[in-house]
Design a protein around this motif. Structure first.
Motif, PDB file in Angstrom:
ATOM      1  N   GLY A 466       0.758  -1.245   0.000  1.00 57.47           N
ATOM      2  CA  GLY A 466       0.000   0.000   0.000  1.00 57.47           C
ATOM      3  C   GLY A 466       0.786   1.291   0.000  1.00 57.47           C
ATOM      4  O   GLY A 466       0.257   2.328   0.391  1.00 57.47           O
ATOM      5  N   ALA A 467       2.052   1.254  -0.386  1.00 56.71           N
ATOM      6  CA  ALA A 467       2.862   2.475  -0.423  1.00 56.71           C
ATOM      7  C   ALA A 467       3.815   2.384  -1.598  1.00 56.71           C
ATOM      8  O   ALA A 467       4.377   1.323  -1.874  1.00 56.71           O
ATOM      9  N   GLY A 483      13.490   3.651  -0.362  1.00 57.38           N
ATOM     10  CA  GLY A 483      12.631   4.823  -0.323  1.00 57.38           C
ATOM     11  C   GLY A 483      11.192   4.391  -0.475  1.00 57.38           C
ATOM     12  O   GLY A 483      10.868   3.554  -1.329  1.00 57.38           O
ATOM     13  N   ASP A 484      10.316   4.951   0.354  1.00 56.01           N
ATOM     14  CA  ASP A 484       8.939   4.470   0.352  1.00 56.01           C
ATOM     15  C   ASP A 484       8.015   5.584   0.834  1.00 56.01           C
ATOM     16  O   ASP A 484       8.358   6.338   1.753  1.00 56.01           O
ATOM     17  N   GLN A 485       6.836   5.650   0.227  1.00 56.24           N
ATOM     18  CA  GLN A 485       5.877   6.649   0.671  1.00 56.24           C
ATOM     19  C   GLN A 485       5.027   6.100   1.810  1.00 56.24           C
ATOM     20  O   GLN A 485       3.807   6.050   1.765  1.00 56.24           O
ATOM     21  N   ALA A 486       5.705   5.682   2.842  1.00 53.86           N
ATOM     22  CA  ALA A 486       5.072   5.294   4.101  1.00 53.86           C
ATOM     23  C   ALA A 486       5.563   6.276   5.148  1.00 53.86           C
ATOM     24  O   ALA A 486       6.768   6.388   5.387  1.00 53.86           O
ATOM     25  N   VAL A 487       4.644   7.012   5.747  1.00 52.99           N
ATOM     26  CA  VAL A 487       5.026   8.102   6.637  1.00 52.99           C
ATOM     27  C   VAL A 487       4.214   8.023   7.927  1.00 52.99           C
ATOM     28  O   VAL A 487       3.153   7.392   7.973  1.00 52.99           O
ATOM     29  N   PRO A 488       4.692   8.668   9.001  1.00 59.22           N
ATOM     30  CA  PRO A 488       3.925   8.654  10.253  1.00 59.22           C
ATOM     31  C   PRO A 488       2.525   9.218  10.059  1.00 59.22           C
ATOM     32  O   PRO A 488       2.338  10.263   9.427  1.00 59.22           O
ATOM     33  N   ARG A 489       1.566   8.530  10.601  1.00 57.75           N
ATOM     34  CA  ARG A 489       0.163   8.905  10.402  1.00 57.75           C
ATOM     35  C   ARG A 489      -0.132  10.305  10.907  1.00 57.75           C
ATOM     36  O   ARG A 489      -0.939  11.032  10.311  1.00 57.75           O
ATOM     37  N   ASP A 490       0.511  10.719  11.986  1.00 60.42           N
ATOM     38  CA  ASP A 490       0.204  12.004  12.597  1.00 60.42           C
ATOM     39  C   ASP A 490       1.019  13.157  12.011  1.00 60.42           C
ATOM     40  O   ASP A 490       0.929  14.288  12.487  1.00 60.42           O
ATOM     41  N   SER A 491       1.828  12.892  10.989  1.00 50.73           N
ATOM     42  CA  SER A 491       2.608  13.977  10.379  1.00 50.73           C
ATOM     43  C   SER A 491       2.806  13.697   8.892  1.00 50.73           C
ATOM     44  O   SER A 491       3.926  13.532   8.425  1.00 50.73           O
ATOM     45  N   LYS A 515       2.445  15.976   0.911  1.00 56.39           N
ATOM     46  CA  LYS A 515       2.172  14.640   1.447  1.00 56.39           C
ATOM     47  C   LYS A 515       2.864  13.549   0.642  1.00 56.39           C
ATOM     48  O   LYS A 515       2.814  12.375   1.006  1.00 56.39           O
ATOM     49  N   GLN A 516       3.507  13.951  -0.457  1.00 57.90           N
ATOM     50  CA  GLN A 516       4.287  12.992  -1.240  1.00 57.90           C
ATOM     51  C   GLN A 516       5.705  12.833  -0.688  1.00 57.90           C
ATOM     52  O   GLN A 516       6.491  12.055  -1.224  1.00 57.90           O
ATOM     53  N   TYR A 562      11.209  11.901  -2.354  1.00 59.83           N
ATOM     54  CA  TYR A 562       9.904  12.155  -2.971  1.00 59.83           C
ATOM     55  C   TYR A 562       9.478  10.903  -3.715  1.00 59.83           C
ATOM     56  O   TYR A 562      10.160  10.438  -4.616  1.00 59.83           O
ATOM     57  N   ASN A 563       8.327  10.357  -3.329  1.00 54.97           N
ATOM     58  CA  ASN A 563       7.732   9.219  -4.027  1.00 54.97           C
ATOM     59  C   ASN A 563       6.305   9.565  -4.397  1.00 54.97           C
ATOM     60  O   ASN A 563       5.398   9.469  -3.577  1.00 54.97           O
TER      61      ASN A 563
END
Length: 671
Positions: A466-467, A483-491, A515-516, A562-563
């Protein structure tokens, strides 16, 4: 223009990722018709929503965008609004005193479209007087003195009269400055029109009958609907006879866009004509010789051929092997089997690189497209192409076969679209490559490990759900960086930009763009996972309804890179950052949003960073703009080799080489 203050300086706002712009509303279409004011301002019409971007940053509709021809950005860059959002390429013309802009060529397209708007708008360039319709009636086809039927091009003469290419009525309709009917010139299928303010001559781009109606999804495709037939010169409005013509003799199965501009800077009027065929259309200079329109060839192309520097176009990747820097690889929109080669030491152009077939002939370009080229630590070059295959060549382009297949090709490494998620090859020739289960099935990616013989050793070293992935490197201890577009949910927006972005447009720019921002994950040699988990603390594809994720076994995570999610709303997966390790295990990661490259140690700590925002004029001491010394317009990819760092600076169309010196130096004896 808006800048964001960071702890260590300022950076421009990235207003929209896909067009790589730092200006809001800067959406351009694939047929643009800019005009130039006497004081050096370039005026353009913003694009409609029919571009390949589903949610462009339109800022309220179709409007004028104003730039300086010297690259400066006036305070009124976001010029006056012409009309609410509607389709059509749109054509514009200036009044002789540059006070007003006239606009037409708008079309309500698509299956539910209403068709051509059939009107001409007038708006004050300074925006003090609002836009209004002065010719025609909205969506009502007219003829004669009563209106227009599918108007396209527009121009003005020295008296301020307005010339409209009335495609549906096979004429150039002429109106007084107040919009009342004046006269017309019969001509079949007119598109672009220009009028010489010196001689009164009228030049018309005549196109072939458009093959796709406004309801068709391919209405805007130049290949189908804008096929140039010829350019016609008429004496003047008073002398409507055809005086000369330039015929399009280039053979092409499809159209190319049919573009024309009038140049009155020389002794004789000249037309710059292009879009005469599908792909690689030359830009012809056509001089008005009175009774003939004479082609003077393609001087811009001729200059480019003489240019020994071989300036670069789209720079997605930079590949360094030995003393060679290889770039401008075969890619989407760059249909060729040839890359350019430069000296790693001096940057001088030294030749080309063309992969070969087994018989020594040049490789077919279709075997190389839709992927990227990677320099392996084993000295070979690898092409991950066609969304499925990996090809291996030596530094001279000769095929290096895999023992498992007997050829230089191995298959089964799916991704999709126009660029993969990266690849890394160590000194032993071991390949680490992210792969999907099938073409464009990117919801579950696996990093596969392939031996130098071409056999898969590990089908699932790291699993990602999913990322979107972009970039991979492996250090000498076997640790894996992805490199992956998985980031902390709260930021979802990084802390250093949170609360500092300008107000969003209706399409949620620029917040969706930030958000990318990706993350760099370091995993041990045993691997790890980024998996779907409803209670996970991470999210993927952040601008949508994000997928909740849990990260397992990562050694550390840093928010960098950047992903873009695979789709046309924000970005495209063909543009994702690539990072690299140097010989000391330091990780170099480009940061598009801060226009710099970060250097991390093996624990993920920042050692330093270098670079700041600047355009192609900034090339250090002695250049037109000497500061900043290291400037990036869009740092996308990094490769480390020979004590240097090579950065693909996409917007500035160049590769920037950076050499590091030591801050301190000591010598010791070795027993």
């Amino acid at each position: 223009w808006p800048r964001i203050k960071l702890d260590d300086g300022e950076v421009p706002v990235v207003a929209h990722l896909l067009p790589r712009t730092t200006y809001p509303g800067a959406m351009l279409g694939n047929r643009m018709f800019p005009v130039l004011t006497a004081d050096g301002r370039l005026v353009m019409l913003s694009a409609p929503k029919h571009t390949t971007i589903k949610y462009p940053d339109n800022r309220g509709g179709r409007r004028l965008l104003i730039l300086g021809t010297d690259g400066s950005v006036p305070k009124n860059f976001l010029g006056p609004k012409i009309c609410p959002m509607v389709g059509g390429f749109g054509h514009i013309a200036l009044s002789p005193d540059d006070k007003y802009v006239y606009a037409t060529g708008f079309v309500s397209s698509g299956k539910r479209g209403k068709g051509p708007c059939n009107v001409v708008y007038r708006v004050a360039l300074d925006g003090l007087a609002g836009s209004k319709i002065i010719i025609g009636r909205m969506y009502q086809a007219g003829k004669g003195r009563d209106g227009l039927n599918d108007p396209q091009g527009i121009a003005t003469d020295k008296g301020g009269n307005i010339y409209v290419s009335d495609y549906g009525n096979d004429r150039i309709a002429v109106f007084k400055p107040d919009g009342t009917y004046l006269d017309e010139i019969p001509v079949q299928r007119p598109d672009t029109v220009h009028v010489s303010r010196k001689t009164g001559a009228v030049y018309v781009m005549q196109i072939q009958t458009r093959g796709k109606p406004f309801t068709d999804q391919h209405y805007y495709v130049s290949a189908h609907n804008w096929r140039a037939e010829r350019v016609i010169k008429f004496g003047s409005l008073a002398d409507k006879t055809e005086k000369a013509a330039f015929v399009n003799t280039l053979k092409s199965r499809y159209g190319g866009g049919a573009q024309m501009a009038l140049d009155l800077s020389g002794d004789a009027p000249a037309l710059w004509v292009t879009g005469l065929r599908y792909g690689r259309s030359p830009i012809f200079k056509v001089v008005d010789g009175g009774d003939k329109l004479e082609s003077m060839g393609a001087p811009i192309d001729d200059l480019a051929k003489k240019d020994k520097a071989r300036y670069l176009g789209f720079i997605g990747d930079v590949t360094v092997t030995g003393d060679k820097v290889i770039s401008r690889h075969p890619a989407f929109g760059m249909h060729t089997n040839t890359s350019f080669v430069y000296s790693a030491a001096t940057g001088e152009y030294v030749g080309t690189y063309v992969p070969k077939k087994a018989d020594g002939k040049d490789e077919n370009m279709w075997s190389l497209l839709y992927g990227e080229m990677i320099a392996g630590a084993d000295g070979n070059l690898y092409v991950n192409s066609r969304s499925n295959t990996i090809r291996r060549y030596d530094a001279d382009g000769k095929q290096i076969p895999f023992a498992s297949t007997g050829t230089n090709v191995i298959e089964g490494f799916w991704h999709g679209h126009t660029r993969t998620a990266g690849m890394f090859i160590d000194e032993a020739g071991t390949i680490y490559v992210p792969a999907a289960a099938a073409n464009r099935k990117l919801e579950r990616m696996k990093i596969k490990v392939v031996g130098a013989d071409g056999k898969v050793r590990n089908e699932n070293l790291i699993e990602v759900h999913g990322a979107r992935m972009g970039g991979i490197a492996v250090d000498r201890e076997g640790n894996i960086y992805i490199g992956d577009q998985a980031v902390p949910r709260d930021s979802r927006i990084p802390a250093w930009f949170a609360g500092k972005l300008p107000a969003d447009s209706a399409e949620r720019h620029p917040s969706n763009d930030y958000k990318q921002y990706a993350s760099i994950f370091k995993f041990p040699p045993s691997g790890g996972k980024i998996v779907a988990d409803k209670s996970g603390k991470y999210v993927g594809q952040c601008q949508y309804d994000p997928t909740r994720l849990t990260v397992k076994d990562a050694l550390w995570v840093r928010r960098l890179g950047y992903n873009g999610s695979h789709g046309h709303e924000i970005g495209c997966h063909c543009e994702t950052t690539r990072f690299d390790l140097d010989g000391f295990g330091r990780l170099f990661v480009p940061d598009v949003f801060r226009f710099r490259v970060y250097v991390l140690d093996s624990a993920g700590n920042e050692i330093t960073h270098f670079g700041s925002y600047g355009n192609m004029d900034s090339r250090g001491p002695g250049s037109p703009v000497p500061s900043p010394e290291i400037a990036f317009g869009w740092p996308l990819s990094v490769e480390c080799a020979g004590g240097r760092v090579f950065v693909a600076d996409l917007v500035n169309r160049r590769v920037v080489a950076v050499k590091f010196e030591h801050a301190a130096e000591a010598t010791c004896s070795i027993p």
